[in-house]
Scaffold this motif. Structure first.
Motif, short mmCIF file in Angstrom:
data_model
loop_
_atom_site.label_atom_id
_atom_site.label_comp_id
_atom_site.label_asym_id
_atom_site.label_seq_id
_atom_site.Cartn_x
_atom_site.Cartn_y
_atom_site.Cartn_z
N ALA B 105 0.88 -1.17 0.00
CA ALA B 105 0.00 0.00 0.00
C ALA B 105 0.91 1.22 0.00
O ALA B 105 1.66 1.43 0.96
CB ALA B 105 -0.90 0.00 1.23
N MET B 106 0.85 1.99 -1.09
CA MET B 106 1.89 3.00 -1.29
C MET B 106 1.31 4.42 -1.33
O MET B 106 0.41 4.70 -2.12
CB MET B 106 2.63 2.70 -2.59
CG MET B 106 3.95 3.40 -2.74
SD MET B 106 4.88 2.65 -4.11
CE MET B 106 6.52 3.28 -3.81
N ASN B 107 1.85 5.29 -0.49
CA ASN B 107 1.52 6.72 -0.60
C ASN B 107 1.97 7.20 -1.99
O ASN B 107 3.10 6.90 -2.41
CB ASN B 107 2.29 7.55 0.43
CG ASN B 107 1.83 7.36 1.87
OD1 ASN B 107 2.60 7.58 2.80
ND2 ASN B 107 0.58 6.95 2.08
N SER B 108 1.13 7.97 -2.67
CA SER B 108 1.52 8.41 -4.02
C SER B 108 2.72 9.35 -3.96
O SER B 108 3.54 9.36 -4.88
CB SER B 108 0.34 9.07 -4.73
OG SER B 108 -0.07 10.23 -4.03
N ALA B 109 2.85 10.11 -2.89
CA ALA B 109 4.01 11.01 -2.78
C ALA B 109 5.31 10.20 -2.71
O ALA B 109 6.35 10.63 -3.20
CB ALA B 109 3.89 11.89 -1.54
N LEU B 110 5.26 9.03 -2.11
CA LEU B 110 6.46 8.19 -2.04
C LEU B 110 6.79 7.62 -3.42
O LEU B 110 7.97 7.52 -3.79
CB LEU B 110 6.29 7.06 -1.02
CG LEU B 110 7.59 6.29 -0.77
CD1 LEU B 110 8.53 7.09 0.12
CD2 LEU B 110 7.32 4.92 -0.18
N ALA B 111 5.75 7.23 -4.16
CA ALA B 111 5.98 6.72 -5.52
C ALA B 111 6.70 7.77 -6.36
O ALA B 111 7.59 7.46 -7.15
CB ALA B 111 4.66 6.33 -6.16
N LYS B 112 6.33 9.03 -6.15
CA LYS B 112 7.00 10.13 -6.86
C LYS B 112 8.43 10.33 -6.37
O LYS B 112 9.34 10.52 -7.15
CB LYS B 112 6.24 11.44 -6.60
CG LYS B 112 5.18 11.78 -7.59
CD LYS B 112 4.75 13.23 -7.32
CE LYS B 112 3.45 13.57 -7.98
NZ LYS B 112 2.89 14.83 -7.50
#
Lengths: 317, 310
Positions: B105-112
């Protein structure tokens, strides 16, 4: 406000009249599953918030719902296995919300006692009449759905007024005479039953319910590891069983299906139940049966002993 | 002294729930589920990959696990970041050793921020769930709906674009929701979410945009709940997970397939003194004969066997 609620006199835990439970048993053991209904969005009590955040309190609400959806059946099967009839501390609205649970417990001849209507409705701030109405509604609901004359009370979410015990006893008398409203689980001052002073003078007792053995206190407040909880249950039993030789004691395990019936806690809980019920001199019973037995056989002796101990002190002064 | 009369009125005191989000149903009364290859237990391991901003706003509350000290709280910022740099690689090795199929489950800010890490996950072909923008962008009761809609849209579109995955699952940051969260998830292509902890099996959750499936991701067995919130020992973590595994396996004998769901944080179990405890749990659980599966694979079996088409 009072500095002491005045429910009972000082009664030292030595040289008390000897209690023998039925068939000479030394310890009366009862399990009190709290079967509760928490509302998602209750009216906001001015003195206590039901949830720590604005609705919907997903985490708090949903784990409590887990108790009814998942946990209840687990604990019920476990108590069946060890021949234990639960004494249910009931949010009586559950009779309407989840009648399947009520039927299953009724079939097993479990005891139902009152824990208010919802565990999200607090006594704080109620007028005497409002509290009386709430108490009466809950007792009538139990009678209507189970045919039982409610004998015991644990105030909803342990929220009290100065009059809570008086009102419970009086409503019990109004509805059921001496067959209803005669014991409380709200006080934690003793390991044996205690006669309670009420304004009506009704024969009324406090039955040890144990906050220390309460799973929610252990797991949520004291953040106890599941196996340690299993161990303190055994330790609590060992000492009370030993002391029961001198005069009968009571051990209660108050539980919540959303706590003890989680998969990681059942094993240690079962081990404790197995241990306790494997002892010969244990009377496996219900809150009501303990209160009735005490009232019938020891209530007057207790009153006399308390008076004598009070007098002996006054005499010495 | 008295309370308003509403306190003695009970408008929802009737059969079922006091809301219309889902149907009242006891787990023990439901149709049993059969997992593939006659396994009694499905093992679902979910790993939240999270970004805790240093300039935490704390609206409407300070996120548990987030910054607690006056700005700049370097200790908590870096300790959480540790999970995404170091801890996660220990977890991945453990999954591979015990052939566990995790979800993330990934925070989108971390994916960026961490395209390298995202790429590692993509190359493993593991399922990714939406987990909001970051840990200080909470969804909460009373939140403005257009603000929340924007949060849901932004986090999902970013994650979909960067991951190349459909992203049909969701876990809200610290499971916090508003009254509108389920609708907003459903209108943005989410099929299942894992915030509600009222069941050990999936169930149908109603929204005005159609049903979601609520997937059971135990909070009681969450590593941070046990180790950080409850302050239990690492050894007790192992015992609790193994006891839960035993119990669910036994229940499955008479009631059909069960799910053992582990939510584990790289900043918690990825520490050198804890990783062996995760390995002990996985060694024990996988030796019992379990079906290690992604949330979507578990969901599709559940839907198939319950004739749920959407």
């Amino acid at each position: 406000m009072k500095s002491d609620p005045g429910f009972y006199d000082y009664w030292p835990y030595h040289n008390r009249p000897k209690i023998k439970w039925p068939n000479g048993k030394k310890l009366a053991f009862w399990v009190a599953p709290n079967i509760e209904y928490y509302e998602l969005n209750p009216p906001k009590n001015p003195n206590r918030a039901a949830w720590p955040q604005a609705t919907p309190a997903v985490a708090g609400y949903s784990i409590r719902d887990y108790g009814n959806r998942v946990g209840h059946d687990r604990q019920m099967k476990l108590l069946d296995k060890y021949g234990i009839r639960g004494s249910i501390s009931l949010s009586t609205a559950l009779c309407d919300h989840h009648p399947e649970i009520i039927s299953a417990c009724k079939e097993r001849n479990w005891e139902f006692f009152s824990h208010g209507i919802y565990n999200t409705r607090y006594t704080y701030g109620m007028s005497e009449m409002q509290e009386r109405d709430m108490i009466k509604d809950a007792m009538e609901t139990i009678y209507k759905h189970t045919g039982q004359k409610c004998a015991g009370y644990l105030a909803p979410a342990l929220s009290h007024s100065e009059l809570t015990l008086d009102l419970f006893a009086e409503v019990g008398t109004e509805l059921f005479g001496n067959d209803g409203g005669f014991y409380t689980c709200d006080l934690f001052h003793d390991d044996q039953p205690t006669p309670i002073h009420l304004r009506s003078g009704k024969q009324f007792v406090s039955i040890p319910y144990s906050l220390e053995m309460n799973d929610t206190i252990a797991f949520v407040v004291n953040k106890m590891e599941p196996r340690r909880y299993g161990q303190i249950l055994k330790d609590n039993f060992d000492r009370l069983y030993q002391e029961g030789e001198a005069s009968g004691t009571i051990m209660c395990i108050p539980t919540h299906n959303y706590q003890v019936a989680c998969p990681h806690r059942m094993k240690a809980y079962e081990a404790a139940l197995d241990y306790i019920t494997s002892h010969e001199d244990v009377w496996v019973t219900t809150g009501r049966e303990i209160a009735e037995y005490f009232r019938e056989h020891y209530y007057q002796a207790a009153i006399n002993d308390i008076a004598e101990k009070q007098t002996s002190i006054q005499g010495a002064q | 002294m008295s309370l308003d009369k509403a306190h003695l009125e009970y408008p929802h005191r009737s059969y079922g729930m006091d809301h219309d989000r889902y149907r009242w149903s006891q787990l023990s009364e439901r149709k049993s589920i059969q997992w593939p290859n006659n396994n009694k237990l499905a093992l679902w391991v979910n790993v939240p990959l999270q970004f805790f901003p240093l300039d935490q706003k704390g609206v409407p509350f300070k996120v548990p696990g987030g910054m607690t000290m006056p700005y700049p709280d370097l200790r908590h910022f870096t300790l959480r970041d540790y999970g995404n740099r170091v801890g996660i690689y220990r977890l991945l090795n453990a999954f591979d050793k015990y052939q566990v199929t995790p979800t993330f489950a990934m925070n989108s800010a971390l994916a960026k921020r961490n395209p390298y890490l995202l790429n590692v996950i993509k190359e493993r072909s593991n399922e990714i769930l939406g987990h909001g923008i970051h840990m200080d962008a909470l969804h909460y009761g009373g939140q403005d709906i257009s603000q929340e809609r924007q949060q849901v849209k932004e986090s999902l579109s970013t994650l979909r674009e960067l991951s190349g995955q459909a992203i049909t699952g969701w876990l809200s940051p610290v499971r916090s929701e508003s009254e509108n969260t389920p609708e907003l998830l459903a209108e943005n292509g989410i099929e299942y979410f894992c915030d509600w902890v009222n069941d050990d099996m999936p169930y149908q959750f109603h929204t005005q945009q159609g049903n979601l499936t609520a997937m059971p991701l135990s909070n009681e067995l969450d590593d941070a709940f046990i180790l950080m919130n409850n302050q239990h020992s690492e050894q007790s973590y192992v015992e609790q997970l193994c006891d839960a595994c035993d119990f669910l396996l036994n229940e499955a004998e008479s009631q059909g397939g069960r799910i053992l769901a582990l939510n584990i944080h790289p900043w918690m179990l990825g520490q050198p003194h804890r990783i062996a405890k995760l390995e002990q749990v996985l060694e024990y659980v996988t030796s019992q004969g379990v079906w290690s599966a992604s949330a979507s694979d578990i969901l599709s079996i559940y839907k198939q066997q319950n004739n749920i088409t959407k």
